[in-house]
Design an enzyme around this catalytic site. Structure first.
Site, PDB file in Angstrom:
ATOM      1  NE  ARG A 204      20.915  25.062  -8.460  1.00  0.00           N
ATOM      2  CZ  ARG A 204      20.202  26.047  -9.031  1.00  0.00           C
ATOM      3  NH1 ARG A 204      18.912  25.907  -9.249  1.00  0.00           N
ATOM      4  NH2 ARG A 204      20.777  27.181  -9.338  1.00  0.00           N
TER       5      ARG A 204
ATOM      6  CD  GLU B  25      27.770  29.746  -9.432  1.00  0.00           C
ATOM      7  OE1 GLU B  25      27.442  29.150  -8.403  1.00  0.00           O
ATOM      8  OE2 GLU B  25      27.402  29.420 -10.572  1.00  0.00           O
TER       9      GLU B  25
ATOM     10  CG  ASP C 264      26.893  24.197 -13.419  1.00  0.00           C
ATOM     11  OD1 ASP C 264      27.298  23.285 -12.695  1.00  0.00           O
ATOM     12  OD2 ASP C 264      26.134  25.094 -13.019  1.00  0.00           O
TER      13      ASP C 264
ATOM     14  CD  GLU D 251      21.927  22.802 -11.079  1.00  0.00           C
ATOM     15  OE1 GLU D 251      22.915  22.284 -10.525  1.00  0.00           O
ATOM     16  OE2 GLU D 251      21.803  24.034 -11.244  1.00  0.00           O
TER      17      GLU D 251
HETATM   18  C1  GCU Z   1      25.562  25.165 -10.167  1.00  0.00           C
HETATM   19  C2  GCU Z   1      24.324  25.235  -9.337  1.00  0.00           C
HETATM   20  C3  GCU Z   1      24.505  26.081  -8.126  1.00  0.00           C
HETATM   21  C4  GCU Z   1      25.760  25.644  -7.373  1.00  0.00           C
HETATM   22  C5  GCU Z   1      26.953  25.682  -8.294  1.00  0.00           C
HETATM   23  C6  GCU Z   1      28.213  25.121  -7.662  1.00  0.00           C
HETATM   24  O1  GCU Z   1      25.761  26.383 -10.818  1.00  0.00           O
HETATM   25  O2  GCU Z   1      23.266  25.731 -10.115  1.00  0.00           O
HETATM   26  O3  GCU Z   1      23.360  25.946  -7.331  1.00  0.00           O
HETATM   27  O4  GCU Z   1      25.983  26.446  -6.283  1.00  0.00           O
HETATM   28  O5  GCU Z   1      26.681  24.889  -9.406  1.00  0.00           O
HETATM   29  O6  GCU Z   1      28.557  24.015  -8.022  1.00  0.00           O
HETATM   30  O7  GCU Z   1      28.838  25.766  -6.858  1.00  0.00           O
END
Ligand code: GCU
Length: 684
Positions: free
Chosen positions: A166, A291, A370, A398
């Site tokens: 980002r 994630e 987010d 972002e």
């Molecule tokens: C957002 C972002 C990701 C990042 C994530 C985070 O989703 O798009 O690139 O890793 O936030 O804060 O962990």
């Protein structure tokens, strides 16, 4: 590399007003600054650089105050201050704070800068230089200035290969090709920029810790040490993002279970190694079970068990463990109307309140999703009275135009900081929660995901420098107003010409609303292209599994998050806010679609229908973007060519992309709703 855009707000350009220049030259001929610790050295160098640039004189630096010395920078215990500054005043300065005071001694006017710590003096020096840059009179001043937040953090999402997650301003200034850069001078300049706005902590790698970055606590520790050596000179502590699965990936263990004694031992040795090399190392930041990153869930342990294990190892060294709350199910099926990504942080963490060790801090994003252009404030703030909490803000743009669009975020952040959680009745603002003052917590502060890279001007869009500046200033003092911060930044960056100051300030202050106008409406968020997140795509996420639905159909749009009929997210707030968000009647327009699913013909408080609001705001947003560009063109003769054309190019792109946003959004909703625009404008 001395161009104005590289120097940002530390340009120290010569004072234009001749009388004032004479006045400063007279005063700043000799200065005293005592001590030779690394931080004091940095302060001394900065003073010399600043005074040389601003006045054109080469100041004499003396060790001890002489009769004629005007500027005296000494620590608060210095006997010189004995009869000059009362104990009462000195007592008001906190560990990192400073005092700038004009005094008279034997008929001579003097300015004293003092503080309890080296850092205090450094911050005092930067503040003093700001005053001169802003052409302030120095006659009668008494400024006691203490940071409100004890931890003022920058988070880098830099990877060792030089890419930045980002990042919109080039490559990492720290790494390339899995090595530390050789341009350490640039990192020193970066440390100066950060210290000048009061930053005292930095995480130097991405929260997503991949293979190479995992080694930063191992055979790449020397890179960390070199960076820590630079940042230390500016009062900035170095932290690392770590991989929760390191015991497996580096240590060859079969598990990373936080309750496993081998795992604990492994971390214990690692931490010891790190502190042997970097005795003032700050600690770790962890993104776990989020994630697809590894975490304690794999071993059926909870976040507290994961965090505490690491915190316990860091504790003997004074280290801190920061654990992120950005945890949600990113595999949500669209048929599932109960799972709600917005609920996730609260659902995961609130039940653990009180279970974290005292050197653990939870880092919570400002909103529950987010970093969208508009979100409500996360209900976790104030909900965990027995836990240290950080606010995480995203300086890098972002979802807010990627530094190709102008979007000045200070006004958005102010709304977050001033938001009343009602955790302890009226006045329980987010800024009090995170400063630790609402619940008397040990640690607190703000972390910002930074927006810089190796572009010559650091931030791609020169005006995006203001977001970094504003972040630091707000983190130091959340009570500063948007107007004050903006005025400061413009003067420091572009000089004191009133037309320049007025025009750029207004452009900045209008820009968030403008961006919101032509992008996703009424708090619904997203509607960007998946993955890279630039440009409009209404259904980009609607038909993926990330759990960020807008639920638009032929009749209406919005996510029902009420307790009564929806996901019950609204019920996560304390009563006053819960009631406000629960009902369509009380919910503020700008968040209506975040909380409620309504028909397109629903009438907003503004008197417009939802569909007409969508059309109007998108047409207006484009017109406003055009005005931004026109305003900038009006400054052509007042701004150096390099910065003028950088900004003009970005504003031109913004106008074109705003039109794209307008047309994509308007035609999507026109076709969904089949309701014509009252003003019969062109909708495709
Ligand atoms: C957002 C972002 C990701 C990042 C994530 C985070 O989703 O798009 O690139 O890793 O936030 O804060 O962990």
């Amino acid at each position: 590399n001395q161009s104005n855009d590289y120097q940002c707000w530390l340009g120290y350009n010569k004072i234009q007003e001749q009388e004032l220049l004479k006045y400063y030259r007279e005063l700043l001929r000799t200065i005293v600054i005592t001590g030779d610790t690394p931080v004091i050295k940095s302060a001394r160098e900065e003073l010399i650089k600043g005074i040389e640039g601003l006045t054109g004189i080469d100041p004499m630096i003396a060790d001890a105050p002489e009769e004629k010395t005007f500027l005296i920078v000494v620590k608060s215990g210095n006997p010189y201050l004995d009869n000059l500054i009362s104990k009462d005043i000195l007592a008001k300065i906190n560990e990192e704070g400073f005092l700038i005071k004009s005094v008279k001694r034997n008929g001579q006017q003097k300015i004293i800068i003092t503080g309890k710590s080296d850092q205090g003096l450094l911050y005092g020096v930067f503040s003093f230089l700001r005053m001169i840059q802003m052409e302030k009179e120095l006659d009668d001043i008494e400024i006691i200035n203490n940071p409100v937040n004890s931890l003022r953090f920058i988070n880098h999402w830099d990877n060792l290969d030089g890419s930045i997650e980002r990042g919109y301003a080039g490559k990492s200034i720290f790494y390339n090709n899995n090595q530390l850069t050789d341009n350490l001078d640039r990192i020193i300049d970066y440390a100066r920029l950060l210290a000048s706005i009061g930053i005292n902590s930095i995480v130097i790698n991405n929260v997503n810790v991949h293979r190479e970055e995992t080694k930063l606590i191992d055979d790449k520790l020397d890179m960390v040490k070199k960076l820590a050596d630079i940042f230390r000179n500016y009062g900035i502590k170095t932290f690392l993002s770590i991989n929760f699965a390191s015991p497996i990936e580096l240590g060859g263990l079969s598990t990373a279970d936080p309750l496993n004694s081998e795992v604990r031992k492994w971390w214990g040795y690692k931490v010891e190694d790190i502190y042997a090399e970097i005795p003032d190392f700050g600690g770790f930041l962890v993104k776990a079970d989020s994630e697809h990153r590894p975490g304690p869930f794999t071993y059926k342990r909870n976040h507290a068990e994961g965090a505490n294990m690491l915190a316990e190892e860091l504790k003997p060294f004074g280290g801190i463990l920061i654990w992120r709350c950005f945890v949600y199910n990113c595999q949500q099926d669209w048929r599932d109307y109960q799972t709600d990504r917005a609920r996730a942080a609260y659902d995961n963490f609130k039940p653990l309140d009180g279970e974290f060790l005292e050197n653990v801090i939870l880092q919570v994003k400002n909103g529950p999703l987010d970093f969208q252009v508009r979100e409500p404030v996360s209900p976790l703030f104030g909900a965990m009275g027995a836990t240290n909490q950080f606010l995480e803000l995203q300086i890098t743009q972002e979802y807010t135009g990627q530094q190709r669009h102008l979007c000045y975020l200070v006004p958005q952040w102010k709304e977050v900081l001033d938001f009343d959680t009602y955790a302890r009745g009226k006045g329980s603002t987010v800024k009090k929660v995170i400063a630790g003052s609402l619940f008397s917590q040990l640690y607190g502060g703000i972390a910002g995901v930074v927006n810089i890279g190796d572009d010559d001007n650091w931030t791609g869009h020169t005006l995006a420098q203001s977001n970094l500046y504003g972040f630091g200033r707000l983190t130091w003092n959340p009570d500063l107003s948007s107007g004050e911060i903006t005025d400061e930044w413009v003067r420091l960056t572009f000089g004191n010409d009133p037309v320049v100051v007025e025009t750029i300030s207004q452009m900045l202050l209008d820009s968030w609303e403008i961006y919101e106008n032509y992008t996703s409406p009424l708090g619904i968020g997203w509607m960007v292209n998946p993955n890279h997140h630039y440009g409009p795509n209404v259904d980009g996420y609607e038909y993926s599994r990330w759990g960020t639905y807008h639920r638009a159909d032929h009749f209406g749009i919005g996510v029902d998050r009420s307790v009564k009929t929806g996901t019950a997210y609204a019920g996560q707030y304390f009563e006053e806010n819960a009631i406000r968000y629960e009902s369509i009647e009380f919910c503020p327009d700008e968040l209506l679609l975040f909380f409620h699913h309504v028909p397109y013909i629903h009438q907003l408080k503004s008197g417009k229908t939802v569909i007409q609001h969508i059309y109007d705001s998108h047409f207006t947003g484009v017109e406003q973007a055009i005005v931004l560009k026109k305003k900038w063109e009006g400054l052509k003769d007042k701004i150096d060519e390099k910065r003028y054309s950088n900004i003009l190019a970005r504003l031109s792109e913004q106008v074109e992309h705003a039109k794209e946003w307008r047309d994509v959004i308007n035609s999507y909703f026109y076709r969904k709703a089949s309701i014509p625009d009252e003003l019969d404008r062109k909708i495709y």
